[in-house]
Design a protein around this motif. Sequence first.
Motif, short mmCIF file in Angstrom:
data_model
loop_
_atom_site.label_atom_id
_atom_site.label_comp_id
_atom_site.label_asym_id
_atom_site.label_seq_id
_atom_site.Cartn_x
_atom_site.Cartn_y
_atom_site.Cartn_z
N ILE A 1 7.73 1.41 6.24
CA ILE A 1 6.40 1.60 6.83
C ILE A 1 6.18 3.09 7.09
O ILE A 1 7.11 3.81 7.42
N SER A 2 4.95 3.51 6.89
CA SER A 2 4.60 4.91 7.12
C SER A 2 3.38 4.93 8.04
O SER A 2 2.24 4.93 7.57
N PRO A 3 3.62 4.90 9.36
CA PRO A 3 2.49 4.73 10.31
C PRO A 3 1.49 5.87 10.26
O PRO A 3 0.29 5.64 10.37
N VAL A 4 1.98 7.10 10.12
CA VAL A 4 1.09 8.26 10.00
C VAL A 4 1.63 9.17 8.91
O VAL A 4 2.80 9.04 8.51
N GLU A 5 0.81 10.08 8.43
CA GLU A 5 1.25 10.98 7.36
C GLU A 5 2.45 11.80 7.84
O GLU A 5 2.43 12.38 8.92
N GLY A 6 3.48 11.82 7.05
CA GLY A 6 4.67 12.59 7.40
C GLY A 6 5.74 11.78 8.11
O GLY A 6 6.86 12.26 8.29
N THR B 1 14.72 6.75 9.87
CA THR B 1 13.34 7.23 9.94
C THR B 1 13.32 8.76 10.04
O THR B 1 14.27 9.37 10.55
N ALA B 2 12.27 9.36 9.54
CA ALA B 2 12.09 10.82 9.63
C ALA B 2 10.61 11.13 9.81
O ALA B 2 9.76 10.45 9.24
N TYR B 3 10.33 12.13 10.64
CA TYR B 3 8.95 12.51 10.92
C TYR B 3 8.82 14.03 10.82
O TYR B 3 9.45 14.77 11.57
N GLN B 4 8.01 14.48 9.87
CA GLN B 4 7.71 15.91 9.73
C GLN B 4 6.54 16.18 10.67
O GLN B 4 5.38 15.95 10.33
N ILE B 5 6.85 16.66 11.86
CA ILE B 5 5.83 16.77 12.90
C ILE B 5 4.88 17.94 12.61
O ILE B 5 3.66 17.82 12.72
N THR B 6 5.45 19.10 12.28
CA THR B 6 4.65 20.26 11.86
C THR B 6 5.34 20.85 10.62
O THR B 6 6.36 20.34 10.18
N SER C 1 0.88 -1.18 0.00
CA SER C 1 0.00 0.00 0.00
C SER C 1 0.91 1.22 0.00
O SER C 1 2.13 1.09 -0.10
N ASP C 2 0.30 2.40 0.13
CA ASP C 2 1.13 3.61 0.24
C ASP C 2 1.94 3.61 1.52
O ASP C 2 2.94 4.31 1.64
N LYS C 3 1.50 2.80 2.47
CA LYS C 3 2.11 2.84 3.80
C LYS C 3 3.12 1.72 4.06
O LYS C 3 3.88 1.78 5.03
N VAL C 4 3.10 0.69 3.25
CA VAL C 4 4.00 -0.45 3.49
C VAL C 4 4.55 -0.96 2.16
O VAL C 4 3.80 -1.19 1.21
N SER C 5 5.88 -1.13 2.12
CA SER C 5 6.49 -1.78 0.95
C SER C 5 7.69 -2.61 1.40
O SER C 5 8.25 -2.38 2.47
N LEU C 6 8.05 -3.56 0.55
CA LEU C 6 9.16 -4.45 0.89
C LEU C 6 10.08 -4.58 -0.33
O LEU C 6 9.62 -4.80 -1.44
N MET C 7 11.39 -4.44 -0.07
CA MET C 7 12.39 -4.62 -1.11
C MET C 7 13.30 -5.78 -0.70
O MET C 7 13.71 -5.88 0.45
N VAL C 8 13.60 -6.65 -1.67
CA VAL C 8 14.56 -7.72 -1.44
C VAL C 8 15.50 -7.75 -2.65
O VAL C 8 15.05 -7.61 -3.80
N GLY C 9 16.79 -7.92 -2.39
CA GLY C 9 17.73 -7.91 -3.52
C GLY C 9 18.98 -8.71 -3.27
O GLY C 9 19.29 -9.09 -2.14
N LEU C 10 19.69 -8.97 -4.37
CA LEU C 10 20.98 -9.64 -4.32
C LEU C 10 22.03 -8.66 -4.85
O LEU C 10 21.81 -8.01 -5.89
N PHE C 11 23.16 -8.58 -4.14
CA PHE C 11 24.12 -7.52 -4.45
C PHE C 11 25.55 -8.04 -4.47
O PHE C 11 25.86 -9.07 -3.87
#
Lengths: 345, 181
Positions: free
Chosen positions: A198-203, A228-233, A167-177
């Motif tokens: 994961i994007s628990p809340v907007e921002g 992780t980063a959170y744009q609080i205001t 969804s817009d809130k959850v994605s998974l990446m798997v790779g070989l490098f």
Amino acid sequence: MKIKFILPMLAIGFGSAAYAQETATPLQISGSVDTYFKYDFAKTGNINTSFANEQNSVSLGMIDLALKKTTGKASFVGELSFGPRGQALSLPNAAGGYDETENSFHIQNLYVNYAFSDKFSMTAGYMGTFIGYEVISPAANFNYSTSYLFSKGPFQNAGIKGTYAFSDKVSLMVGLFNEWNQYTATRGVSSIGGQLMISPVEGWTAYINGLHGLDAYGSYSTIIDLTTAYQITDKVKIGLNAADLSAGDDEFGYSGVALYPQYAFTPAVALGLRAEYFNYKGISGAPDASVTSFTLSGNIKAGGLTFIPEVRLDNDKKLYEGFVKSNLAATKTATQFSLALVYAF
Amino acid sequence: MISVKAQTENKLPVDDRGKLIYYELVDLKSTPKDSLKLRIVNYLKKKNSGLKFKTIVGDTSFIATGKIIISKTLLVMSHPSGEVLYNFQVEVKDGKYRFWLTDFNFIPYQRDRYGNFVPSTNVGIPLEENPGKLNASQWKEYLEQTASYAKDFGAKFKLYMASKTHVAVPVAENKVVKKTW
């Protein structure tokens, strides 16, 4: 075995899409240019995290040039950098090794992406690493100098990866490098990595990353990373990076955490702190050595230009970093200020 | 009640709240309200208009949100430099309807570690805000691109609403070259 499975899938995907109706976007050209002045109060370049190392000099960062093109579901990115930040100070050089005298340019990104659907895409080539908070390009960092976590971790990964967005809130990446920072694998495709977004809340977005395989220190290691980063205001943003690299008891390893609180006075003027604790794991019975670092940076923007005045104070209790005073006597602390200009276009 | 000042080319007027707005009142005499409502729902839900349908208020007012990609274009280069989010509202009565785009918020893009342009924040800056001297020319460009988009959007929307039946654009037939002679 996994590669044998993934590559035919990719080939089938490209084949079946060849007759699909294609929509091309114009070729995107973008990049950045940066330069800086740094002054260490001990009159020597004490702090040796990546880039911005030259003492009392108006020095060059790099010119970075990126191309991107999308046609239908396929796209590519090619990004090259020229200059100290993008050459000798980034690994490797054009020949795939580290040689200051023969250095020419550095590939930041060179990959092809195919979106099989809105949810699933695959990417192959040489890519900026998915590990960590900071990046090589100064246009994408708030602070101009870089953290210990960035400097000791991977810069880029060559490989193939698949990303599935639940969804817009959850994605998974798997790779070989390949091993870290190498255009060509020296011991085969040695690493497996993954990223859960994961994007628990907007921002608020969090990336939980893992990479196991051959590192830049010659060990088969495992790095676990939280970014992780959170744009609080509209004015307050907070970021966090925590990582642990383990390669067994007698190999190089580290752990650390960095906090990035930022306050925007206006859309064009912001102030941000980086507070970092970094611990080198002891080798062969040696004790651990830790460093703390506080970096206060301003960002003043005018069009594509960002002016970054910065003050940094590092504390190294065990004298591991080799900081010295102006008389070359060992010291635990190092203080510097720098003025940087970054122009992004 | 919405009152707006003059709407000139490449410059949006402000409404009585002081917010930039693109506003039009359209007469479609002899078209009943129900027919107009049906066309709006089709436009918002079925046509790929780039809008995200939000809600219906009192069965005659339709609200959606949209996004404008702002591009930095010079002689030989172009890439997205940000996006403007906006609210879109349509109200209908028998024989007429009105619509407006407003609450424009700019979100700057930043190039990420993979060379892609992505939003640098999720909190937009209202386009009415004074950007200061340092960023004035860039801001003027955002305003102009937004005004051009709104004008173009308005023209397409009115065209759609004026059509009684919406027929898909016919696909051009491949010309067959015959070698008989």
